[in-house]
Design an enzyme around this catalytic site. Sequence first.
Site, short mmCIF file in Angstrom:
data_model
loop_
_atom_site.label_atom_id
_atom_site.label_comp_id
_atom_site.label_asym_id
_atom_site.label_seq_id
_atom_site.Cartn_x
_atom_site.Cartn_y
_atom_site.Cartn_z
N SER A 12 0.84 -1.20 0.00
CA SER A 12 0.00 0.00 0.00
C SER A 12 0.88 1.25 0.00
O SER A 12 1.72 1.43 0.90
CB SER A 12 -0.87 0.03 1.25
N HIS A 37 -1.30 -1.29 -4.20
CA HIS A 37 -2.55 -0.94 -3.51
C HIS A 37 -2.56 0.56 -3.25
O HIS A 37 -1.63 1.11 -2.65
CB HIS A 37 -2.64 -1.72 -2.20
N ASP A 39 -4.52 3.66 -1.63
CA ASP A 39 -5.54 3.97 -0.62
C ASP A 39 -6.08 5.38 -0.77
O ASP A 39 -5.41 6.35 -0.39
CB ASP A 39 -4.94 3.81 0.78
N MET A 41 -8.58 8.23 0.34
CA MET A 41 -9.35 8.58 1.54
C MET A 41 -9.88 10.02 1.42
O MET A 41 -9.14 10.90 0.97
CB MET A 41 -8.46 8.48 2.78
N HIS A 70 -8.36 1.33 -3.68
CA HIS A 70 -9.24 1.10 -2.52
C HIS A 70 -9.90 2.42 -2.18
O HIS A 70 -9.24 3.32 -1.65
CB HIS A 70 -8.38 0.56 -1.37
N MET A 72 -11.88 4.58 0.03
CA MET A 72 -12.45 4.82 1.36
C MET A 72 -13.09 6.21 1.31
O MET A 72 -12.60 7.18 1.91
CB MET A 72 -11.34 4.73 2.44
N MET A 141 -11.24 -5.91 5.76
CA MET A 141 -10.42 -4.97 6.55
C MET A 141 -10.06 -5.63 7.88
O MET A 141 -10.94 -6.07 8.63
CB MET A 141 -11.18 -3.68 6.82
N GLY A 146 -8.34 3.99 7.55
CA GLY A 146 -7.96 5.39 7.71
C GLY A 146 -6.46 5.58 7.91
O GLY A 146 -5.92 6.62 7.54
N PHE A 147 -5.80 4.56 8.47
CA PHE A 147 -4.39 4.76 8.79
C PHE A 147 -3.58 3.48 8.60
O PHE A 147 -4.11 2.38 8.73
CB PHE A 147 -4.24 5.23 10.26
N GLY A 148 -2.31 3.63 8.30
CA GLY A 148 -1.41 2.48 8.27
C GLY A 148 -0.82 2.25 9.65
O GLY A 148 -1.05 3.04 10.57
N GLY A 149 -0.10 1.16 9.80
CA GLY A 149 0.62 0.90 11.04
C GLY A 149 -0.24 0.51 12.22
O GLY A 149 0.23 0.53 13.36
N ASP A 177 -6.56 -6.48 4.33
CA ASP A 177 -6.03 -5.12 4.33
C ASP A 177 -5.94 -4.56 5.74
O ASP A 177 -6.93 -4.26 6.38
CB ASP A 177 -6.98 -4.24 3.48
N GLY A 178 -4.66 -4.48 6.21
CA GLY A 178 -4.47 -3.84 7.52
C GLY A 178 -3.73 -4.75 8.48
O GLY A 178 -4.23 -5.82 8.82
N GLY A 179 -2.54 -4.30 8.90
CA GLY A 179 -1.79 -5.05 9.91
C GLY A 179 -1.21 -6.35 9.40
O GLY A 179 -0.88 -7.25 10.17
N GLY A 199 1.37 -2.21 4.08
CA GLY A 199 1.98 -0.90 3.91
C GLY A 199 3.25 -0.82 4.74
O GLY A 199 4.37 -0.99 4.23
N SER A 200 3.08 -0.63 6.04
CA SER A 200 4.27 -0.44 6.90
C SER A 200 5.20 -1.65 6.86
O SER A 200 6.42 -1.48 6.89
CB SER A 200 3.83 -0.12 8.34
#
Length: 230
Positions: A12, A37, A39, A41, A70, A72, A141, A146-149, A177-179, A199-200
């Site tokens: 991402s 990816h 994102d 927003m 994606h 959002m 999700m 809304g946020f990475g990390g 998607d996420g973590g 992402g991170s």
Amino acid sequence: MTFSRAIKIAPSILAADFADFGAECRAIEAQGADWVHVDVMDGHFVPNITFGPATCAAIRPHIKGVMDVHLMIAPVDSYIEAFASAGADVITAHVEAGPHIHRTLQAIRGAGCKAGLALNPGTGLDAVAHLLDMIDLVCVMTVNPGFGGQKFIHSQIAKIEALRKLIGDRPVHIEIDGGVTAETAPLVAAAGADVLVAGSAVFKGGSAQQPQAYGDNIRAIRMAAEAALL
Ligand code: DX5
Ligand code: ZN
């Protein structure tokens, strides 16, 4: 885009250098990314603002593979054409973004893109049950958007397993998607996911000028996911 359920890593760019998106997209693809990816927003559907169709159009020439957009955002429908013209291969909308998701998915496919349906952690699979012939991808999700990390939400594993059963042998990707990290990737792969957004976990420790870490990170996630399928 021929359908395959093989593991795909989709970094991402939310975690990339916002001042150097073109170089970052080239770097992650050179280091093994399968999809990119993106994102989007709007500061309304999620409490953050990133970028829009103009940025997608600007990075398109720097992406050889799949540009996985994606959204959002809410409302969605009036922006679909713009993201399709910007070169999106996949456009994913949130089922929570409005009352007419069936029409939104029709519009995405009508614009010539693959249609994705994103589910927030609090949304159940009843939202998918009547749309299985309208979608090419379900994005589960595993953080609140809304946020990475953010920390991976483990309760979603059971949802992924149930979704994999619901999809059966339909050509529908399960995207997470996420973590997603080398630690959580095996859990979601074993549950039935095939597209892993990170992402991170991909961008940490590297840069477009020194992208070796990107390759190491992508390999670590991919190997951990594939090991869970042996
Ligand atoms: C969150 C985005 C995710 C996020 C993933 O709203 O949809 O794609 O960028 O970032 P990590 O992998 O750092 O959780
Ligand atoms: Zn995303």
